[in-house]
Write a protein that holds these residues in place. Structure first.
Motif, PDB file in Angstrom:
ATOM      1  N   TYR A   1      55.034 118.947  77.077  1.00 28.37           N
ATOM      2  CA  TYR A   1      54.168 119.454  76.001  1.00 28.37           C
ATOM      3  C   TYR A   1      54.146 120.978  76.050  1.00 28.37           C
TER       4      TYR A   1
ATOM      5  N   GLY B   1      50.039 112.121  70.972  1.00 28.75           N
ATOM      6  CA  GLY B   1      50.642 113.017  69.981  1.00 28.75           C
ATOM      7  C   GLY B   1      50.689 112.286  68.651  1.00 28.75           C
TER       8      GLY B   1
ATOM      9  N   ASP C   1      52.732 121.769  69.569  1.00 28.98           N
ATOM     10  CA  ASP C   1      52.776 120.302  69.588  1.00 28.98           C
ATOM     11  C   ASP C   1      52.279 119.716  68.270  1.00 28.98           C
TER      12      ASP C   1
END
Lengths: 632, 77
Positions: free
Chosen positions: A5, A34, A109
Motif C-alpha cells: 500500500y 481497498g 491507494d
C-alpha cells in the motif's frame, strides 16, 4: 505497515477547489482492503441519506487494491462507487487497464471526490502531488481527443487518463468512466456522477515502484499463473478470442439473450462470436498492466463508411450480445462501431445496447413510431438504426435523449405498457447472462445491491455435475463441496450464490480481476489468492478474513440502500421473466415464478443474517462485522 | 463410423489451424462421447454437445453422422 500500500488516500473537494492527503492507520487498510469496501467507508460516512445522486453532496470514490501495480496478473483494477443516478441505490463499477497501476505508482491507494466545481476541471496527479486544472478546452470532446490533448499539454505520453465523455457531461444516467479510451467502469451511471461534479478527467503519472513483503512468493505465483493460463482451457480461450469466446456456449445452452430477451438463441450468433472477431476484424490482443491473459480486443474495421479505429479497443462479450443478439443485429462491424461510439462518448455498452433493444421492442409493438424516433426504423436487426441510436444517446439528441437515462426512465416517458418490455432490476439493465439455464442468476440478479450483475457470484455450470475436477476442488476450499444437477435451483444453489457473492465481493474490495482470481475456473484459485495477498501485504491474512472483507462490503452496500428506503421490495426480477421464453432450444418455455423467487430470496436473506422482512442487515449483524458506526 | 466435430475456443488447437475447428473423425462402431473426446485429446470434463444439445453423459453411444461440439465454459464476462 504492509509493503504494497502507499498508505495515502487523496481527497478532493471540488466545491472549494481543494485537495489533501489522508494517511489512514494500518487497521483501516486491514479492515476494508481497498476497492469498493474502502469506497463504501467514505460514502456511508459522508453522503446524507436521500441526497440526489447528481448533488454536490454525493461522493465518488475511486479505489485500487493492495496488489494493484504489483508484477502479477489480474491486479490492475479500479472500482468506482457513488450513489447511482440510474438506480437510486449504491453504484458500483470496476475497470482494468493501466490507470489503476499508474495511480499506485503516483503514490495513492484511492481518491475520494466530493462537491461540485463551478466550472469544468480535471485532476492532475503526479508522484504524490495533485492539482485541479481548468478543463474548459476539454469539455464537449470525445475520449480519444481528451486523452491526446492531455498527454500533449502535460508533456508525457505515458500519462494515464480516466475520464467521462460527452455522455457524462450531459448527465446521461448510463454514462460511464473510461480509461485508455477503451476500459470502462461501465455500470450504474458513475460517469453522470463525475459529470455532475464538472470533473472531466483524472490524469495520473507516477514513477514510484511498489515493494512487496515477499517478492519471491510473487515470482513463484507468477510462474504458476503462466502454467495455469496455458493449461486451463477456459482461461486460454479467453486470451485467444476475448470474452466473446463464450458466444457458442451461450447459444447452445439457450442463454444468449436475443431480441430483448424474448429468446435464448440467436440465428446470427456465429457472425458475432469471438472466433469470428479473431478471424476478421481483430488487429491485436491487448492487456491490463502486468497481466498475461490478454483478454482485451483491439479491432479495426468500418461500418457504412465510418472507420472503427484501434484506439477504442474492441467489443467484449457483453457488448456483442447487448448490441448484437439483444438487438437482433448480426453485423459485427456495426457492433464494433457501436462499441467505439460508447467508448468515445462514455456510455456503458450493456445499458446502452439493452436500452436500444428495449426501444426496438417498443417500436415493433407500435408503442413508438418513426415520428418518435426521428425517422429511424428502430426494428430488431436494423444494424444502421442501432449505430445511429447509440450516437444519438451519446449526444443526448433526438430520441437518444429519451433513451440516455436508461430503459426504465424511457419506459416512463413512452408510457402505455412499455414497462412490460423492461429487463431491469432496481432500474439497471441486466447483463447478457440468462438465468433460464444458470438458475442462480435469478437470485443474484434480484438481491445484488447495485442491480442485476453477472460478476457478483460464480455461475452455475462451474458448480454442477460434470464440472472440471480443478474447479470443484477450488469450490470446496470455500465450503462448496456438493455440486448440483445441471439446471437445478435449490438450497445448495442459494449457498453457491451467497458464498461466492462474498468471494467476489472480496475480489472487488481487494480490487482483483475476476478472470484471474476466483473460486473455480480462473487462473488462480482461493488458496493462491490468499497466498498472493499475504506476499503483497506481509499480513497473515486467511481465507476467512478475506471472506469477511467481502461480507463487510456487501453489508455496507445493503446498509446504504436501506438508508435510501431500498429494501427487499426492490429485489424483484423483471416481470418479463415470468413469461415463458420464446423461440427454440433448451431454454424455450422456461419462466420464473415470482413466488418461488421470493422463497429462494428469503433463504438467501437468512444465510446473510439479515432481517427477513426487510432484507436489510440488522444492527447486530453490522456490529459483528465491526460496522457499529453504520446506523440504519 | 464418421463423426463431425466442431471445436471452439482453445479446443480448436487440437486440429490444424486451416481446419477452423471443424473436422470429420473416424471412430469404431459403438464409440461413445468419451471416446470422441479422448480421440481428440480433450479432457472428459470439457463441455460438449451432441447434435446441438448439451451432453454430459460420456458413455452415450454415438451414431454415424453425429456432431460433437466442444466449448469453453467461462462464468461471467
Amino acid at each position: 505497515m504492509p509493503n504494497s500500500y502507499n498508505r495515502k488516500i487523496l481527497h478532493v473537494d471540488l466545491t472549494h477547489g481543494k485537495t489533501w492527503v489522508e494517511e489512514p492507520p494500518e487497521s483501516f487498510y486491514r479492515t476494508y482492503g481497498g476497492g469498493s469496501a474502502m469506497g463504501m467507508f467514505y460514502i456511508l460516512k459522508e453522503v446524507p441519506p436521500g441526497v440526489d445522486a447528481m448533488a454536490p453532496e454525493n461522493v465518488l470514490t475511486l479505489f485500487v487494491g493492495p496488489s494493484t501495480g504489483v508484477g502479477i496478473s489480474g491486479q490492475s483494477r479500479v472500482v468506482a462507487n457513488a450513489k447511482s443516478p440510474l438506480t437510486g441505490a449504491i453504484g458500483d463499477a470496476q475497470a482494468g487497464g493501466f490507470w489503476p497501476a499508474e495511480l499506485k505508482f503516483a503514490g495513492f491507494d484511492g481518491i475520494v471526490i466530493r462537491g461540485k466545481s463551478l466550472k469544468p476541471v480535471y485532476l492532475w496527479i503526479r508522484d504524490g502531488k495533485a492539482e485541479l486544472r481548468d478543463a474548459a478546452h476539454l469539455w464537449g470532446k470525445v475520449t480519444g481527443e481528451v486523452e491526446s490533448v492531455l498527454r500533449e499539454e502535460l508533456g508525457d505520453k505515458r500519462i494515464q487518463v480516466l475520464q467521462i465523455g460527452p455522455a457524462g457531461e450531459k448527465l446521461d444516467h448510463i454514462a460511464c468512466l473510461i480509461n485508455m479510451c477503451n476500459r470502462a467502469n461501465g455500470r450504474t451511471g458513475m460517469g453522470a456522477v463525475m459529470g455532475s461534479k464538472n470533473l472531466k478527467a483524472v490524469a495520473v503519472r507516477g514513477t514510484h515502484r511498489l515493494k512487496t513483503a515477499d517478492p519471491k512468493a510473487i515470482t513463484k505465483l507468477g510462474r504458476l499463473g503462466k502454467e495455469n493460463a496455458e493449461s486451463i482451457p477456459d482461461v486460454r480461450g479467453l486470451g485467444i478470442n476475448g470474452t466473446a469466446d463464450i458466444v457458442p456456449y451461450q447459444q447452445t445452452t439457450g442463454t444468449l439473450p436475443t431480441r430483448n430477451w424474448n429468446e435464448g438463441q440467436f440465428e446470427g450468433y456465429q457472425q458475432i462470436s469471438g472466433e469470428t472477431m479473431s478471424a476478421t476484424i481483430l488487429k491485436e490482443r491487448d492487456t491490463c498492466y502486468g497481466c498475461l491473459v490478454r483478454c482485451k480486443r483491439v479491432v479495426e474495421t468500418q461500418f457504412e463508411g465510418t472507420a472503427v479505429v484501434p484506439l477504442y479497443g474492441g467489443p467484449e462479450y457483453e457488448t456483442v450480445s447487448t448490441m448484437g443478439s439483444y438487438c437482433g443485429v448480426s453485423d459485427l462491424n456495426a457492433v464494433a462501431l457501436a462499441n467505439q461510439l460508447c467508448n468515445a462518448y462514455g456510455l456503458d455498452t450493456i445499458s446502452c445496447g439493452a436500452t436500444v433493444a428495449f426501444a426496438m421492442e417498443c417500436f415493433e409493438n407500435g408503442l413508438i413510431t418513426e415520428k418518435d424516433t426521428g425517422g429511424i426504423t428502430l426494428k430488431f436487426g436494423n444494424a444502421a438504426a442501432l449505430v445511429r441510436m447509440v450516437e444519438l444517446i451519446g449526444k443526448r439528441e433526438g430520441f437518444g435523449a429519451v433513451l440516455a437515462d436508461g430503459s426504465q426512465r424511457a419506459a416512463e416517458h413512452i408510457g402505455k405498457n412499455a414497462s412490460d418490455y423492461l429487463i431491469t432490476v432496481k432500474g439497471e439493465e441486466a447483463p447478457a447472462h440468462m438465468p433460464h439455464a444458470k438458475k442462480s442468476l435469478s437470485i443474484i440478479y434480484a438481491v445484488n445491491p447495485f442491480g442485476a450483475d453477472h460478476q457478483s457470484h460464480e455461475h452455475d455450470p462451474l458448480y454442477e455435475d460434470g464440472s472440471a475436477p480443478l474447479y470443484l476442488k477450488r469450490m470446496a476450499m470455500i465450503g462448496l463441496d456438493k455440486p448440483q444437477p445441471p439446471g437445478s435451483l435449490n438450497e445448495e444453489k442459494v449457498r453457491l450464490t451467497y458464498i461466492t457473492q462474498l468471494f467476489f465481493s472480496a475480489l472487488d474490495s481487494y480490487s482483483l480481476c475476476q478472470f484471474v482470481w476466483g473460486p473455480s475456473w480462473e487462473v488462480y484459485g482461493p488458496d493462491d489468492t490468499i497466498e498472493m495477498l499475504r506476499a503483497a501485504t506481509g499480513w497473515d491474512i486467511t481465507l476467512d478474513e478475506f471472506m469477511k472483507v467481502g461480507e463487510r462490503r456487501l453489508n455496507m452496500m445493503r446498509a446504504f440502500n436501506a438508508r435510501e428506503g431500498i429494501d427487499r421490495r426492490a429485489d424483484i426480477l423483471p416481470k418479463k421473466l415470468s413469461k415463458p421464453l420464446q423461440g427454440s432450444g433448451p431454454t424455450a418455455g422456461i419462466s420464473f415464478d415470482p413466488k418461488e423467487n421470493e422463497h429462494w430470496r428469503e433463504l438467501y436473506y437468512k444465510m446473510a443474517g439479515w432481517d427477513i422482512h426487510s432484507g436489510n442487515p440488522t444492527q447486530a449483524k453490522l456490529n459483528s462485522l465491526g460496522l457499529d458506526w453504520v446506523k440504519l | 463410423m464418421h463423426i463431425e466435430v466442431v471445436l471452439h475456443s482453445a479446443y480448436r488447437e487440437k486440429l490444424l489451424p486451416e481446419a477452423h475447428g471443424q473436422a470429420t473423425i473416424e471412430l469404431a462402431a459403438g464409440s461413445t462421447v468419451g471416446d470422441a473426446l479422448a480421440h481428440l485429446s480433450i479432457p472428459p470434463e470439457a463441455l460438449c454437445a451432441v447434435n446441438g444439445r448439451v451432453e454430459r453423459d460420456r458413455g452415450r453411444l454415438l451414431r454415424e453422422g453425429d456432431q460433437v461440439e466442444v466449448f469453453a465454459r467461462a462464468g461471467g464476462g
